[in-house]
Design a protein around this motif. Sequence first.
Motif, PDB file in Angstrom:
ATOM      1  N   THR A 156       0.837  -1.203   0.000  1.00 36.25           N
ATOM      2  CA  THR A 156       0.000   0.000   0.000  1.00 36.25           C
ATOM      3  C   THR A 156       0.868   1.248   0.000  1.00 36.25           C
ATOM      4  OG1 THR A 156      -1.766  -1.163   1.154  1.00 36.25           O
ATOM      5  CG2 THR A 156      -1.799   1.248   1.269  1.00 36.25           C
ATOM      6  N   ASN A 157       1.910   1.262   0.825  1.00 40.67           N
ATOM      7  CA  ASN A 157       2.808   2.420   0.877  1.00 40.67           C
ATOM      8  C   ASN A 157       3.561   2.611  -0.436  1.00 40.67           C
ATOM      9  OD1 ASN A 157       2.041   2.963   3.501  1.00 40.67           O
ATOM     10  ND2 ASN A 157       3.738   1.815   4.392  1.00 40.67           N
ATOM     11  N   LEU A 158       3.987   1.515  -1.062  1.00 43.56           N
ATOM     12  CA  LEU A 158       4.685   1.628  -2.346  1.00 43.56           C
ATOM     13  C   LEU A 158       3.769   2.164  -3.429  1.00 43.56           C
ATOM     14  CD1 LEU A 158       6.803  -1.649  -2.322  1.00 43.56           C
ATOM     15  CD2 LEU A 158       7.670   0.700  -2.232  1.00 43.56           C
ATOM     16  N   ILE A 159       2.521   1.684  -3.428  1.00 37.78           N
ATOM     17  CA  ILE A 159       1.560   2.180  -4.414  1.00 37.78           C
ATOM     18  C   ILE A 159       1.265   3.653  -4.169  1.00 37.78           C
ATOM     19  CG2 ILE A 159      -0.844   1.989  -5.180  1.00 37.78           C
ATOM     20  CD1 ILE A 159      -0.535  -1.080  -4.699  1.00 37.78           C
ATOM     21  N   THR A 160       1.120   4.050  -2.924  1.00 36.26           N
ATOM     22  CA  THR A 160       0.817   5.439  -2.581  1.00 36.26           C
ATOM     23  C   THR A 160       1.920   6.385  -3.049  1.00 36.26           C
ATOM     24  OG1 THR A 160      -0.442   4.712  -0.663  1.00 36.26           O
ATOM     25  CG2 THR A 160       0.309   6.996  -0.656  1.00 36.26           C
ATOM     26  N   THR A 161       3.158   5.943  -2.971  1.00 31.47           N
ATOM     27  CA  THR A 161       4.285   6.825  -3.326  1.00 31.47           C
ATOM     28  C   THR A 161       4.805   6.592  -4.742  1.00 31.47           C
ATOM     29  OG1 THR A 161       5.861   5.244  -2.383  1.00 31.47           O
ATOM     30  CG2 THR A 161       5.028   6.994  -0.928  1.00 31.47           C
ATOM     31  N   ALA A 162       4.159   5.683  -5.500  1.00 30.50           N
ATOM     32  CA  ALA A 162       4.608   5.401  -6.867  1.00 30.50           C
ATOM     33  C   ALA A 162       4.240   6.580  -7.783  1.00 30.50           C
ATOM     34  CB  ALA A 162       3.958   4.120  -7.362  1.00 30.50           C
ATOM     35  N   PRO A 163       4.899   6.677  -8.933  1.00 31.55           N
ATOM     36  CA  PRO A 163       4.509   7.703  -9.915  1.00 31.55           C
ATOM     37  C   PRO A 163       3.035   7.542 -10.295  1.00 31.55           C
ATOM     38  CG  PRO A 163       6.589   6.680 -10.534  1.00 31.55           C
ATOM     39  CD  PRO A 163       6.050   5.905  -9.366  1.00 31.55           C
ATOM     40  N   ALA A 164       2.396   8.639 -10.683  1.00 32.95           N
ATOM     41  CA  ALA A 164       0.952   8.691 -10.911  1.00 32.95           C
ATOM     42  C   ALA A 164       0.467   7.627 -11.887  1.00 32.95           C
ATOM     43  CB  ALA A 164       0.536  10.071 -11.391  1.00 32.95           C
ATOM     44  N   GLU A 165       1.175   7.421 -13.009  1.00 37.76           N
ATOM     45  CA  GLU A 165       0.670   6.448 -13.998  1.00 37.76           C
ATOM     46  C   GLU A 165       0.698   5.014 -13.458  1.00 37.76           C
ATOM     47  OE1 GLU A 165       4.993   7.332 -14.745  1.00 37.76           O
ATOM     48  OE2 GLU A 165       3.239   8.586 -14.596  1.00 37.76           O
ATOM     49  N   ILE A 166       1.694   4.683 -12.672  1.00 36.17           N
ATOM     50  CA  ILE A 166       1.745   3.349 -12.060  1.00 36.17           C
ATOM     51  C   ILE A 166       0.692   3.238 -10.968  1.00 36.17           C
ATOM     52  CG2 ILE A 166       3.163   1.758 -10.693  1.00 36.17           C
ATOM     53  CD1 ILE A 166       5.600   2.862 -12.178  1.00 36.17           C
ATOM     54  N   ARG A 167       0.555   4.294 -10.171  1.00 32.57           N
ATOM     55  CA  ARG A 167      -0.415   4.298  -9.080  1.00 32.57           C
ATOM     56  C   ARG A 167      -1.821   4.075  -9.621  1.00 32.57           C
ATOM     57  NH1 ARG A 167       1.066   8.863  -6.681  1.00 32.57           N
ATOM     58  NH2 ARG A 167      -0.433  10.136  -7.785  1.00 32.57           N
ATOM     59  N   GLU A 168      -2.161   4.698 -10.759  1.00 34.04           N
ATOM     60  CA  GLU A 168      -3.502   4.560 -11.329  1.00 34.04           C
ATOM     61  C   GLU A 168      -3.764   3.141 -11.825  1.00 34.04           C
ATOM     62  OE1 GLU A 168      -6.051   6.686 -11.150  1.00 34.04           O
ATOM     63  OE2 GLU A 168      -4.657   7.868  -9.970  1.00 34.04           O
ATOM     64  N   THR A 169      -2.752   2.471 -12.387  1.00 35.10           N
ATOM     65  CA  THR A 169      -2.965   1.104 -12.882  1.00 35.10           C
ATOM     66  C   THR A 169      -3.079   0.107 -11.726  1.00 35.10           C
ATOM     67  OG1 THR A 169      -0.595   0.707 -13.102  1.00 35.10           O
ATOM     68  CG2 THR A 169      -1.746   1.542 -15.042  1.00 35.10           C
ATOM     69  N   LEU A 170      -2.473   0.411 -10.573  1.00 41.68           N
ATOM     70  CA  LEU A 170      -2.487  -0.508  -9.439  1.00 41.68           C
ATOM     71  C   LEU A 170      -3.570  -0.203  -8.415  1.00 41.68           C
ATOM     72  CD1 LEU A 170       1.337  -0.801  -8.779  1.00 41.68           C
ATOM     73  CD2 LEU A 170      -0.137  -2.446  -9.919  1.00 41.68           C
ATOM     74  N   ARG A 171      -4.214   0.950  -8.497  1.00 40.29           N
ATOM     75  CA  ARG A 171      -5.221   1.334  -7.512  1.00 40.29           C
ATOM     76  C   ARG A 171      -6.339   0.284  -7.435  1.00 40.29           C
ATOM     77  NH1 ARG A 171      -5.815   6.276  -5.317  1.00 40.29           N
ATOM     78  NH2 ARG A 171      -4.711   7.256  -7.021  1.00 40.29           N
ATOM     79  N   GLY A 172      -6.633  -0.170  -6.249  1.00 44.12           N
ATOM     80  CA  GLY A 172      -7.708  -1.131  -6.014  1.00 44.12           C
ATOM     81  C   GLY A 172      -7.314  -2.574  -6.248  1.00 44.12           C
TER      82      GLY A 172
END
Length: 175
Positions: A156-172
């Motif tokens: 969760t912390n890695l996803i939260t701090t990942a770059p926006a495009e990666i964060r959007e593909t991994l959200r949820g």
Amino acid sequence: MPDAHTPAHGEVFGGVDTHTDTHHAAALDHIGRLLGDAKFPATPGGCAQLLGWLTRFGPIAKIGVEGTGSYGKQLAISLRQNGIQVREVSRPDRRTRRSHGKSDVIDAINAARAVISDDKTATPKTADGPIESIRVLRIARGGAVKARTAARNELTNLITTAPAEIRETLRGKQT
């Protein structure tokens, strides 16, 4: 003939202050006089040495061991396997230690005196059978649950701090 609470003449009472690497033992006679004290390694061989040393003073009535569920567990098992009655002895509280001093010798002597008087002693757990199996399984399960929680929090912390495009593909997707 002495009753169940009166120590017999010639009986030896042991007390053991346990630690990670060593056990300090004291031998007392039936009226609480110190016969000797010695330090032994906290190994199977050291447990055998401790028992051999105590038996040199006479027949052993009981041995009080501090920490039969931790540092003294192996010693308590070894003593019971040799037919010795083992009693769990509570460690002295802080106030007693401050007023009477603290040393391995004093703690071993106090453990022996506790078994002579049968004061603040208990029968230690045997640490075998179905109850021990359930305890081990509960410990393993607890460790697995903690590891799962830690891994989930890390993802969760890695996803939260990942770059926006990666964060959007991994959200949820972190379940």
